[in-house]
Enzyme design. Structure first.
Site, PDB file in Angstrom:
ATOM      1  N   ASN A 299     -15.255  -5.158   3.524  1.00  0.00           N
ATOM      2  CA  ASN A 299     -16.618  -5.586   4.229  1.00  0.00           C
ATOM      3  C   ASN A 299     -17.465  -5.701   3.089  1.00  0.00           C
ATOM      4  O   ASN A 299     -18.830  -6.374   3.477  1.00  0.00           O
ATOM      5  CB  ASN A 299     -16.978  -4.702   5.290  1.00  0.00           C
TER       6      ASN A 299
ATOM      7  N   GLY B 244     -14.167  -1.230  16.619  1.00  0.00           N
ATOM      8  CA  GLY B 244     -13.118  -1.155  15.450  1.00  0.00           C
ATOM      9  C   GLY B 244     -12.945   0.239  14.978  1.00  0.00           C
ATOM     10  O   GLY B 244     -11.849   0.694  14.597  1.00  0.00           O
TER      11      GLY B 244
ATOM     12  N   THR C 136     -12.153   3.045  32.421  1.00  0.00           N
ATOM     13  CA  THR C 136     -12.275   1.841  33.281  1.00  0.00           C
ATOM     14  C   THR C 136     -12.466   0.500  32.356  1.00  0.00           C
ATOM     15  O   THR C 136     -13.342   0.737  31.365  1.00  0.00           O
ATOM     16  CB  THR C 136     -13.072   1.897  34.324  1.00  0.00           C
TER      17      THR C 136
ATOM     18  N   GLN D 140     -12.549  -7.304   9.428  1.00  0.00           N
ATOM     19  CA  GLN D 140     -13.290  -8.266   8.731  1.00  0.00           C
ATOM     20  C   GLN D 140     -12.236  -9.501   8.414  1.00  0.00           C
ATOM     21  O   GLN D 140     -12.889 -10.649   8.057  1.00  0.00           O
ATOM     22  CB  GLN D 140     -13.677  -7.772   7.537  1.00  0.00           C
TER      23      GLN D 140
ATOM     24  N   CYS E 146     -23.676   0.237   7.309  1.00  0.00           N
ATOM     25  CA  CYS E 146     -23.458   1.563   7.529  1.00  0.00           C
ATOM     26  C   CYS E 146     -24.033   2.525   6.793  1.00  0.00           C
ATOM     27  O   CYS E 146     -23.843   3.751   7.040  1.00  0.00           O
ATOM     28  CB  CYS E 146     -21.726   1.513   7.941  1.00  0.00           C
TER      29      CYS E 146
ATOM     30  N   SER F  35     -12.262  -5.831  15.981  1.00  0.00           N
ATOM     31  CA  SER F  35     -13.475  -5.535  16.681  1.00  0.00           C
ATOM     32  C   SER F  35     -13.931  -6.975  16.969  1.00  0.00           C
ATOM     33  O   SER F  35     -14.180  -7.875  16.278  1.00  0.00           O
ATOM     34  CB  SER F  35     -14.354  -4.919  15.680  1.00  0.00           C
ATOM     35  N   GLY F  36     -14.718  -6.858  18.379  1.00  0.00           N
ATOM     36  CA  GLY F  36     -15.289  -8.177  18.903  1.00  0.00           C
ATOM     37  C   GLY F  36     -16.583  -8.642  18.063  1.00  0.00           C
ATOM     38  O   GLY F  36     -16.834  -9.882  17.888  1.00  0.00           O
ATOM     39  N   HIS F  37     -17.196  -7.851  17.799  1.00  0.00           N
ATOM     40  CA  HIS F  37     -18.823  -8.194  17.157  1.00  0.00           C
ATOM     41  C   HIS F  37     -18.924  -8.662  15.950  1.00  0.00           C
ATOM     42  O   HIS F  37     -19.576  -9.179  15.470  1.00  0.00           O
ATOM     43  CB  HIS F  37     -19.602  -7.101  17.459  1.00  0.00           C
TER      44      HIS F  37
HETATM   45  N1  PLP Z   1     -13.816  -1.859   9.735  1.00  0.00           N
HETATM   46  C1  PLP Z   1     -14.458  -2.610   8.866  1.00  0.00           C
HETATM   47  C2  PLP Z   1     -13.874  -3.064   7.865  1.00  0.00           C
HETATM   48  C3  PLP Z   1     -15.796  -2.974   9.159  1.00  0.00           C
HETATM   49  O1  PLP Z   1     -16.528  -3.744   8.582  1.00  0.00           O
HETATM   50  C4  PLP Z   1     -16.303  -2.421  10.253  1.00  0.00           C
HETATM   51  C5  PLP Z   1     -17.733  -2.601  10.815  1.00  0.00           C
HETATM   52  O2  PLP Z   1     -18.507  -2.947   9.858  1.00  0.00           O
HETATM   53  C6  PLP Z   1     -15.392  -1.566  11.167  1.00  0.00           C
HETATM   54  C7  PLP Z   1     -14.384  -1.219  10.801  1.00  0.00           C
HETATM   55  C8  PLP Z   1     -16.063  -0.872  12.380  1.00  0.00           C
HETATM   56  O3  PLP Z   1     -16.135  -1.879  13.449  1.00  0.00           O
HETATM   57  P1  PLP Z   1     -17.205  -1.393  14.739  1.00  0.00           P
HETATM   58  O4  PLP Z   1     -18.434  -1.811  14.254  1.00  0.00           O
HETATM   59  O5  PLP Z   1     -16.818  -2.190  15.562  1.00  0.00           O
HETATM   60  O6  PLP Z   1     -17.151  -0.002  15.115  1.00  0.00           O
END
Ligand code: PLP
Length: 377
Positions: free
Chosen positions: A149, A69, A238, A179, A323, A199-201
């Site tokens: 988030n 993301g 790739t 999110q 983070c 974002s996948g995770h």
């Molecule tokens: N944007 C938001 C709102 C998020 O909560 C996060 C991750 O916590 C990100 C971006 C970043 O995503 P990634 O961890 O895939 O880099």
């Protein structure tokens, strides 16, 4: 373990692991290779793209894979500013975006852009009217997240898209939907959003895979990585076929019985809040309506200590965004809460697999925590 930190990352279901293992073990040729073993890899990437694009409601040609993301946010913002370079250098965003957005804006300020950071109200909300008030002739980009988030607030992205259209603004609209995707309504095409990050995770997929939706009206959008010309020449490298397969499988799983999964998370969030508010001193933070994020505070008690205390009991929650690693959260600061309340903010976040037992565990742990603290005072 009671895992209640799904806004930080999600646990990966076995089906996702299996899809990734198949991609790695059976089809791990290079998608650019012309023989069948390589083309099998290409097929995995393209069918994964189709699944995710369908879930987002966009043509698959408009969805570009990235590594996360963060990469999608950085690409979208830098690309949008470059796209509008002959029209202006002004950006509007909110002061509660993810650091991927805020740090990119800081870079751009250092390169001569002007950035207006919209402040949220005490509930964590930012309105479309604030965007309207900040909009200028030379605004080239509005970047607004879909779901915050930390507070779970759902921002009025569709309304902002309408507003930009009504005002005939040439500013592009980027939405960080990391999110929000598959948690709240999210429809970049019908809303008229130009760029959207995923974002996948955050939804059961693996780490290391993201995507950026780029509207077809952005012809010649600036490539992120030059090189071998993958992703229609916009993002070389790739293709990460196993990650793509895992992301797509996670999306398929989330879509299966989607409404009941959302209801399940909302119900557990409501139950959790109701229980936690019975603990003396606990207060709700923000007015977020996203089904999977709840913030509360135990005023006067450092949230880092609560998180470690619960962590040692096998309960995973977080102190604001993962983070921040111990630094106080810019989102919590932006809410203008009293110092004691701000210091004690914790985030509890849910997935479709969260159970009532998980809620009971966090409730009991916080109740004991608070009782011990009161006994010491
Ligand atoms: N944007 C938001 C709102 C998020 O909560 C996060 C991750 O916590 C990100 C971006 C970043 O995503 P990634 O961890 O895939 O880099």
């Amino acid at each position: 373990m009671h895992y209640l930190d799904n806004a930080a990352t999600t646990l990966v279901p076995e089906e996702v692991v299996q899809a990734m293992a198949d991609a790695l073990l059976l089809h791990s040729g290079n998608p650019s290779s012309q023989y069948p073993y390589g083309q099998d890899g290409k097929a995995i990437a393209e069918s994964g793209r189709a699944v995710i694009a369908k879930a987002l409601g966009c043509p698959k040609e408009q969805l570009f894979f990235t590594s996360c993301g963060t990469e999608s946010d950085v690409w979208a913002i830098r690309g949008a500013v470059w796209h509008g370079r002959h029209r202006g250098r002004h950006i509007i965003t909110t002061s509660v975006e993810h650091s991927a957005v805020l740090e990119t804006c800081k870079w751009l300020e250092a390169e001569g852009c002007q950035v207006t950071y919209l402040k949220p109200d005490r509930t964590g909300m930012v309105s479309a009217q604030q965007v309207a008030d900040a909009l200028r002739e030379d605004t080239v980009l509005v970047s607004m997240m879909l779901v915050n988030n930390e507070t779970g607030c759902v921002f009025p992205v569709a309304e902002v898209a309408r507003l930009l259209k009504d005002k005939n603004s040439t500013a592009l609209l980027h939405c960080d939907a990391v999110q929000g995707f598959l948690k709240v309504p999210c429809d970049p095409v019908s809303w008229g959003v130009d760029l959207m990050s995923l974002s996948g995770h955050k939804l059961g997929g693996p780490k290391g895979i993201g995507a950026l939706y780029i509207s077809p009206r952005l012809r010649n959008f600036r490539p992120l990585l030059p090189g071998g010309g993958q992703e229609q020449g916009l993002r070389s490298g790739t293709e990460a076929t196993a990650q793509i397969a895992g992301f797509a499988k996670a999306v398929e799983l989330r879509l299966d019985n989607y409404e009941s999964k959302i209801r399940h998370m909302s119900d557990l969030k409501a139950l959790c809040l109701e229980k936690l508010l019975t603990i003396p001193g606990v207060v709700a933070v923000g007015g977020g309506t996203a089904p999977h994020i709840l913030s509360v505070s135990l005023p006067g008690y450092p949230s880092g200590n609560i998180v470690s205390d619960l962590g040692s009991q096998g309960i995973c929650i977080s102190a604001g965004s993962a983070c921040h690693k111990g630094k106080s959260s810019h989102v919590v600061s932006a809410l203008g809460l009293p110092k004691r309340t701000a210091a004690g903010v914790i985030r509890i976040s849910f997935s479709p697999d969260t159970t009532a037992e998980d809620i009971e565990a966090v409730y009991q742990a916080l109740k004991n925590h608070q009782a011990q603290r009161c006994a010491m005072l």
